[in-house]
Design a protein around this motif. Structure first.
Motif, PDB file in Angstrom:
ATOM      1  N   GLY A   1       0.799  -1.210   0.000  1.00 21.67           N
ATOM      2  CA  GLY A   1       0.000   0.000   0.000  1.00 21.67           C
ATOM      3  C   GLY A   1       0.838   1.269   0.000  1.00 21.67           C
ATOM      4  O   GLY A   1       2.068   1.229  -0.116  1.00 21.67           O
ATOM      5  N   PRO A   2       0.187   2.430   0.153  1.00 23.84           N
ATOM      6  CA  PRO A   2       0.909   3.703   0.193  1.00 23.84           C
ATOM      7  C   PRO A   2       1.969   3.710   1.293  1.00 23.84           C
ATOM      8  O   PRO A   2       1.731   3.223   2.403  1.00 23.84           O
ATOM      9  N   GLU A   3       3.135   4.265   0.990  1.00 20.13           N
ATOM     10  CA  GLU A   3       4.268   4.182   1.912  1.00 20.13           C
ATOM     11  C   GLU A   3       3.968   4.801   3.274  1.00 20.13           C
ATOM     12  O   GLU A   3       4.349   4.250   4.319  1.00 20.13           O
ATOM     13  N   GLU A   4       3.285   5.939   3.288  1.00 18.77           N
ATOM     14  CA  GLU A   4       2.983   6.592   4.559  1.00 18.77           C
ATOM     15  C   GLU A   4       2.058   5.718   5.412  1.00 18.77           C
ATOM     16  O   GLU A   4       2.220   5.626   6.629  1.00 18.77           O
ATOM     17  N   GLU A   5       1.102   5.068   4.758  1.00 19.11           N
ATOM     18  CA  GLU A   5       0.168   4.200   5.462  1.00 19.11           C
ATOM     19  C   GLU A   5       0.886   2.975   6.032  1.00 19.11           C
ATOM     20  O   GLU A   5       0.638   2.574   7.175  1.00 19.11           O
ATOM     21  N   VAL A   6       1.776   2.381   5.238  1.00 19.58           N
ATOM     22  CA  VAL A   6       2.534   1.218   5.698  1.00 19.58           C
ATOM     23  C   VAL A   6       3.448   1.610   6.857  1.00 19.58           C
ATOM     24  O   VAL A   6       3.506   0.921   7.883  1.00 19.58           O
ATOM     25  N   ASP A   7       4.152   2.729   6.723  1.00 14.16           N
ATOM     26  CA  ASP A   7       5.077   3.180   7.763  1.00 14.16           C
ATOM     27  C   ASP A   7       4.339   3.444   9.075  1.00 14.16           C
ATOM     28  O   ASP A   7       4.761   2.983  10.142  1.00 14.16           O
ATOM     29  N   GLU A   8       3.235   4.161   9.005  1.00 16.95           N
ATOM     30  CA  GLU A   8       2.488   4.466  10.227  1.00 16.95           C
ATOM     31  C   GLU A   8       1.857   3.209  10.814  1.00 16.95           C
ATOM     32  O   GLU A   8       1.796   3.041  12.032  1.00 16.95           O
ATOM     33  N   GLY A   9       1.395   2.309   9.944  1.00 14.20           N
ATOM     34  CA  GLY A   9       0.843   1.046  10.440  1.00 14.20           C
ATOM     35  C   GLY A   9       1.877   0.235  11.195  1.00 14.20           C
ATOM     36  O   GLY A   9       1.596  -0.323  12.264  1.00 14.20           O
ATOM     37  N   ILE A  10       3.095   0.176  10.661  1.00 10.15           N
ATOM     38  CA  ILE A  10       4.173  -0.557  11.336  1.00 10.15           C
ATOM     39  C   ILE A  10       4.513   0.107  12.670  1.00 10.15           C
ATOM     40  O   ILE A  10       4.745  -0.572  13.679  1.00 10.15           O
ATOM     41  N   ARG A  11       4.500   1.437  12.686  1.00 14.24           N
ATOM     42  CA  ARG A  11       4.770   2.150  13.945  1.00 14.24           C
ATOM     43  C   ARG A  11       3.723   1.786  15.000  1.00 14.24           C
ATOM     44  O   ARG A  11       4.061   1.515  16.163  1.00 14.24           O
ATOM     45  N   LEU A  12       2.459   1.745  14.609  1.00 15.95           N
ATOM     46  CA  LEU A  12       1.391   1.400  15.558  1.00 15.95           C
ATOM     47  C   LEU A  12       1.502  -0.048  16.026  1.00 15.95           C
ATOM     48  O   LEU A  12       1.237  -0.354  17.194  1.00 15.95           O
ATOM     49  N   ILE A  13       1.904  -0.938  15.127  1.00 21.29           N
ATOM     50  CA  ILE A  13       2.113  -2.338  15.527  1.00 21.29           C
ATOM     51  C   ILE A  13       3.205  -2.418  16.589  1.00 21.29           C
ATOM     52  O   ILE A  13       3.066  -3.110  17.607  1.00 21.29           O
ATOM     53  N   ALA A  14       4.310  -1.710  16.349  1.00 21.04           N
ATOM     54  CA  ALA A  14       5.426  -1.735  17.297  1.00 21.04           C
ATOM     55  C   ALA A  14       5.016  -1.159  18.650  1.00 21.04           C
ATOM     56  O   ALA A  14       5.357  -1.723  19.703  1.00 21.04           O
ATOM     57  N   GLU A  15       4.288  -0.038  18.637  1.00 21.23           N
ATOM     58  CA  GLU A  15       3.857   0.571  19.898  1.00 21.23           C
ATOM     59  C   GLU A  15       2.911  -0.353  20.655  1.00 21.23           C
ATOM     60  O   GLU A  15       2.973  -0.466  21.887  1.00 21.23           O
ATOM     61  N   THR A  16       2.029  -1.036  19.934  1.00 25.43           N
ATOM     62  CA  THR A  16       1.100  -1.964  20.583  1.00 25.43           C
ATOM     63  C   THR A  16       1.835  -3.177  21.117  1.00 25.43           C
ATOM     64  O   THR A  16       1.506  -3.698  22.191  1.00 25.43           O
ATOM     65  N   TYR A  17       2.850  -3.629  20.387  1.00 23.15           N
ATOM     66  CA  TYR A  17       3.658  -4.761  20.850  1.00 23.15           C
ATOM     67  C   TYR A  17       4.343  -4.408  22.181  1.00 23.15           C
ATOM     68  O   TYR A  17       4.386  -5.234  23.110  1.00 23.15           O
ATOM     69  N   LYS A  18       4.834  -3.191  22.294  1.00 19.84           N
ATOM     70  CA  LYS A  18       5.481  -2.791  23.541  1.00 19.84           C
ATOM     71  C   LYS A  18       4.515  -2.850  24.718  1.00 19.84           C
ATOM     72  O   LYS A  18       4.921  -3.174  25.856  1.00 19.84           O
ATOM     73  N   LYS A  19       3.236  -2.575  24.472  1.00 24.09           N
ATOM     74  CA  LYS A  19       2.227  -2.637  25.543  1.00 24.09           C
ATOM     75  C   LYS A  19       1.911  -4.077  25.947  1.00 24.09           C
ATOM     76  O   LYS A  19       1.481  -4.327  27.079  1.00 24.09           O
ATOM     77  N   PHE A  20       2.089  -4.995  25.021  1.00 23.18           N
ATOM     78  CA  PHE A  20       1.712  -6.403  25.277  1.00 23.18           C
ATOM     79  C   PHE A  20       2.943  -7.315  25.282  1.00 23.18           C
ATOM     80  O   PHE A  20       2.839  -8.487  24.940  1.00 23.18           O
ATOM     81  N   SER A  21       4.093  -6.775  25.682  1.00 20.72           N
ATOM     82  CA  SER A  21       5.304  -7.585  25.809  1.00 20.72           C
ATOM     83  C   SER A  21       5.446  -8.064  27.231  1.00 20.72           C
ATOM     84  O   SER A  21       5.047  -7.402  28.197  1.00 20.72           O
ATOM     85  N   ARG A  22       6.098  -9.235  27.368  1.00 21.69           N
ATOM     86  CA  ARG A  22       6.370  -9.757  28.707  1.00 21.69           C
ATOM     87  C   ARG A  22       7.387  -8.864  29.410  1.00 21.69           C
ATOM     88  O   ARG A  22       8.341  -8.400  28.810  1.00 21.69           O
TER      89      ARG A  22
END
Length: 432
Positions: free
Chosen positions: A411-432
């Protein structure tokens, strides 16, 4: 409303249904979408212009358009298209094929449905009933296969091995030792199937690996199905120079026009031994009468002239390779400081992120991401085909089960980049 067992099996909850549903349904009002889940290819200007030019030729050529939309092709496909495909592949790669070795289906998804149910399930041989299976030698494997068997328990998967690198990347390989042990003890395999490049991970089986798998299939007397929807010679979404087009007399090669710009025209191409092609034509007559003609008409002169392969090489591969590198860089940027790894990006339009410290399942993680508008595909769906009674370890025991997401970076680069950023931030919330 009561459905048959067949109806209930195919109409129930499935990963591929969720994936396609996410593609078409809007998110709740006010939620910005980041569509990193489904399999839509990118719209590449040079490829779109190529097809527009070809359609304009059809529209301006007497009654060619009317004839195109006004008549059924044969159940095997449009014969002029079939002859063109066979002629190009045999001339270019030396494959010993003719028109009798090519069939067209309404997308490679439906072709695989036909193939799996031709080659697995209940057989009657010498008056006796026996049940055969399709074996997948590299789990995780494509989500769209998981529910395609009409009969239950006809798929079996071999969990992959993997090698980890120092730069937060890894690569899957077939566990040949486990695979050969299984094949030596089970005579009920009807076919083996791989995707190349691999959906979901972006892995590309090496030439040596694909030849070794083909050799095993010959040894045990069944065909090797290679799903080549992202592969060579078109659409050429392969970023390694150590992979070559492959066909042999025991191979069923599934190709497509979807990922080279024609996903809605549903044009799947099967290269196979003549008895398989005849069977596919017969099935197509019953299930669909014939396949769609428009994709075949658009692509035929482009294949014959070599333009389709040239455009794949000059525009499709570089386009995706550039986007893939940017997406991988975003993973490393936003996941820095966490325990993660990305599968080596060798091909396809997907990347596979491993979140080693995720404390919830990826199905649950998917739901958390969807609240934020980020659409992905949870990794559990790609681990299917348990055969515990056959001596295989549970796929749930694979260390990557419920720790991975499939990401579409097309998809559009800005959308992919921001989506990956949100995935990473959410992963940090749900990490052991």
């Amino acid at each position: 409303m009561n459905f048959s067992d067949f109806g209930n099996k195919l109409c129930g909850e499935s990963g591929i249904l969720q994936l396609m549903d996410d593609l078409g349904k809007p998110l709740p009002k006010g939620v910005k979408p980041y569509r990193l889940g489904g399999g839509n290819p990118a719209q590449i200007p040079e490829i779109q212009a190529m097809y527009r030019q070809q359609m304009e030729k059809i529209m301006s050529s007497g009654d060619e358009f009317e004839n195109l939309i006004g008549y059924y092709d044969s159940p095997q496909g449009r014969m002029s298209f079939i002859e063109t495909v066979a002629g190009y592949l045999s001339k270019t790669y030396g494959w010993k094929i003719g028109p009798e070795n090519v069939a067209v289906c309404n997308g490679s998804q439906s072709a695989c449905f036909y193939l799996f149910n031709l080659l697995s399930g209940t057989f009657t041989e010498n008056g006796k009933k026996l049940k055969k299976k399709i074996i997948f030698p590299l789990a995780p494997e494509y989500i769209g296969y998981a529910d395609q068997g009409i009969e239950k328990d006809t798929f079996v998967s071999i969990p992959s091995t993997f090698e980890e690198n120092d730069n937060n990347t890894f690569k899957y390989h077939p566990d040949f030792q486990l695979l050969e042990e299984y094949l030596s003890k089970h005579s009920d395999i009807g076919a083996m199937c791989v995707t190349r490049p691999t959906n979901p991970t972006g892995n590309v089986l090496t030439d040596e690996e694909i030849r070794r798998l083909s050799s095993l299939c010959k040894k045990y007397g069944f065909p090797l199905i290679i799903d080549n929807a992202y592969g060579l010679p078109w659409p050429n979404i392969i970023f390694t120079d150590h992979a070559s087009p492959y066909y042999d007399d025991n191979v069923i090669l599934s190709m497509s026009l979807s990922k080279i710009g024609l996903p809605s025209l549903r044009t799947g191409i099967i290269i196979a031994p003549a008895p398989i092609v005849t069977a596919l034509g017969n099935l197509n007559a019953i299930a669909a009468l014939a396949s769609g003609s428009v994709g075949q008409a658009l692509a035929m002169p482009l294949i014959k002239s070599g333009i389709l392969v040239e455009k794949a090489r000059d525009f499709v591969r570089p386009y995706y390779e550039t986007k893939a590198k940017k997406a991988v860089a975003a993973f490393h940027k936003y996941f820095a400081g966490t325990n993660y790894a990305v599968h080596l990006s060798e091909g396809s339009i997907f990347q596979w992120i491993l979140m080693k410290n995720l404390k919830i399942t990826t199905k649950e993680f998917y739901a958390e991401l969807k609240k934020q508008g980020v659409l992905t595909v949870p990794g559990e769906y790609f681990f299917f085909g348990n055969h515990l009674e056959g001596g295989l370890p549970p796929l749930e025991n694979h260390p990557h089960y419920s720790k991975c997401l499939r990401i579409n970076y097309a998809g559009p680069e800005e959308e992919v980049d921001e989506g990956i950023r949100l995935i990473a931030e959410t992963y940090k919330k749900f990490s052991r």
